[in-house]
Design a protein around this motif. Structure first.
Motif, short mmCIF file in Angstrom:
data_model
loop_
_atom_site.label_atom_id
_atom_site.label_comp_id
_atom_site.label_asym_id
_atom_site.label_seq_id
_atom_site.Cartn_x
_atom_site.Cartn_y
_atom_site.Cartn_z
N THR A 250 0.80 -1.24 -0.09
CA THR A 250 0.09 0.14 -0.10
C THR A 250 0.70 1.55 -0.01
OG1 THR A 250 -0.11 -0.13 2.47
CG2 THR A 250 -1.96 -1.11 1.06
N LEU B 64 -3.97 2.35 -5.71
CA LEU B 64 -3.61 2.59 -4.19
C LEU B 64 -4.60 3.64 -3.68
CD1 LEU B 64 0.33 2.62 -4.16
CD2 LEU B 64 -1.25 0.77 -3.10
N ALA C 171 -7.37 1.78 -2.29
CA ALA C 171 -6.85 0.91 -0.93
C ALA C 171 -6.32 2.09 0.04
CB ALA C 171 -5.96 -0.02 -1.39
N GLY D 249 -3.94 3.56 -0.02
CA GLY D 249 -2.38 3.65 -0.09
C GLY D 249 -2.05 4.81 -0.45
#
Lengths: 108, 152
Positions: free
Chosen positions: A39, A66, A69, A71
């Motif tokens: 991540t 990302l 997520a 991230g």
């Protein structure tokens, strides 16, 4: 291209040219890392001599995956004429650009 | 003033960057062009010829692509001639730079052409006798590109 890990951040160091072959290798690496659940990605471009729009596409792909997520993705060490590619494409507003690796790792 | 010219032929079967980069590098070294100018020329040729190779041909035959680079009066001109389908990059839509990345319909679409349009100072397109002829112009005197040019 070498892969390393610092403070939970995966660092991809890319040297030389992100031409068609280099970009394909980078895409495979990035997809494998994302699929493995990474991540935090930092691209260290200190030794990068060349990137084109296909190379930028891989960075955008990492950013989009990302982002979903929660991230992080950042870039460090780009030389002045490559920095210009980021500015012209507007990607300097999307990717945090750091002067060097230490600065990036400390801020991510 | 002296005119310097280099020409080379490649085909759509070749690796674009690997064919173009050494030619630009050699020309730039010989005439003292800056690393930044060399990068701009390499990037523009790579983006444009990759486009031609990827989208320009309706058949699977081998096609020639001719490139000429000229340095004259502090300006570099690049001429690309091909027999691919007609494509006028001046009419290509710009990328959605003002739209946030997450909302763009084509996140990277048109970026290569946008880079070319930004980095070059002049672009001319002609379709003649079934061929695309693209002329790019870049002034190199403003970025100190010729500062290290060898004396004539």
């Amino acid at each position: 291209m070498t892969e390393s890990k610092e403070n939970g951040i995966t660092i991809l160091t890319v040297n030389g040219n992100l031409d068609a072959e280099g970009t394909q290798a980078l895409e495979e690496k990035v997809l494998a890392l994302l699929d493995a659940g990474e991540t935090s990605l930092l691209f260290d471009f200190t030794g990068l001599d060349y990137i084109n729009s296909s190379g930028l596409r891989i960075l955008v792909l990492a950013y989009q995956r990302l982002k979903k997520a929660s991230g992080k993705v950042a870039i460090c060490g780009v030389r002045d004429y490559i920095q210009e590619v980021f500015e012209v494409s507007g990607y300097d507003k999307i990717f945090p650009l750091f002067r060097d690796r230490a600065g990036a790792v400390g801020s991510m | 003033m002296t005119t310097h010219v280099t020409s080379f032929r490649m085909t759509n079967r070749m690796n674009c960057f690997k064919r173009v980069q050494p030619e630009v590098e050699r020309f730039a070294m010989a005439h003292g062009l800056s690393p930044k100018c060399t990068f701009h020329l390499t990037l523009c040729l790579d983006e444009l010829i990759t486009n031609i190779i990827d989208y320009g041909y309706a058949d699977f035959d081998e096609h020639p692509i001719d490139v000429t680079i000229t340095l004259e009066n502090g300006c570099v001109s690049v001429r690309i001639e091909d027999d691919a389908e007609p494509f006028n990059l001046l009419e290509a839509p710009p990328p959605e730079l003002e739209v946030p990345l997450e909302e763009r319909t084509k996140p990277i679409g048109g970026m290569g052409i946008h880079l070319v349009k930004t980095m070059m100072d002049g672009i001319e397109y002609t379709r003649k006798n079934g061929r695309n002829i693209l002329l790019l112009r870049k002034c190199v005197c403003d970025d100190g590109a010729l500062a290290g040019a060898p004396h004539e």
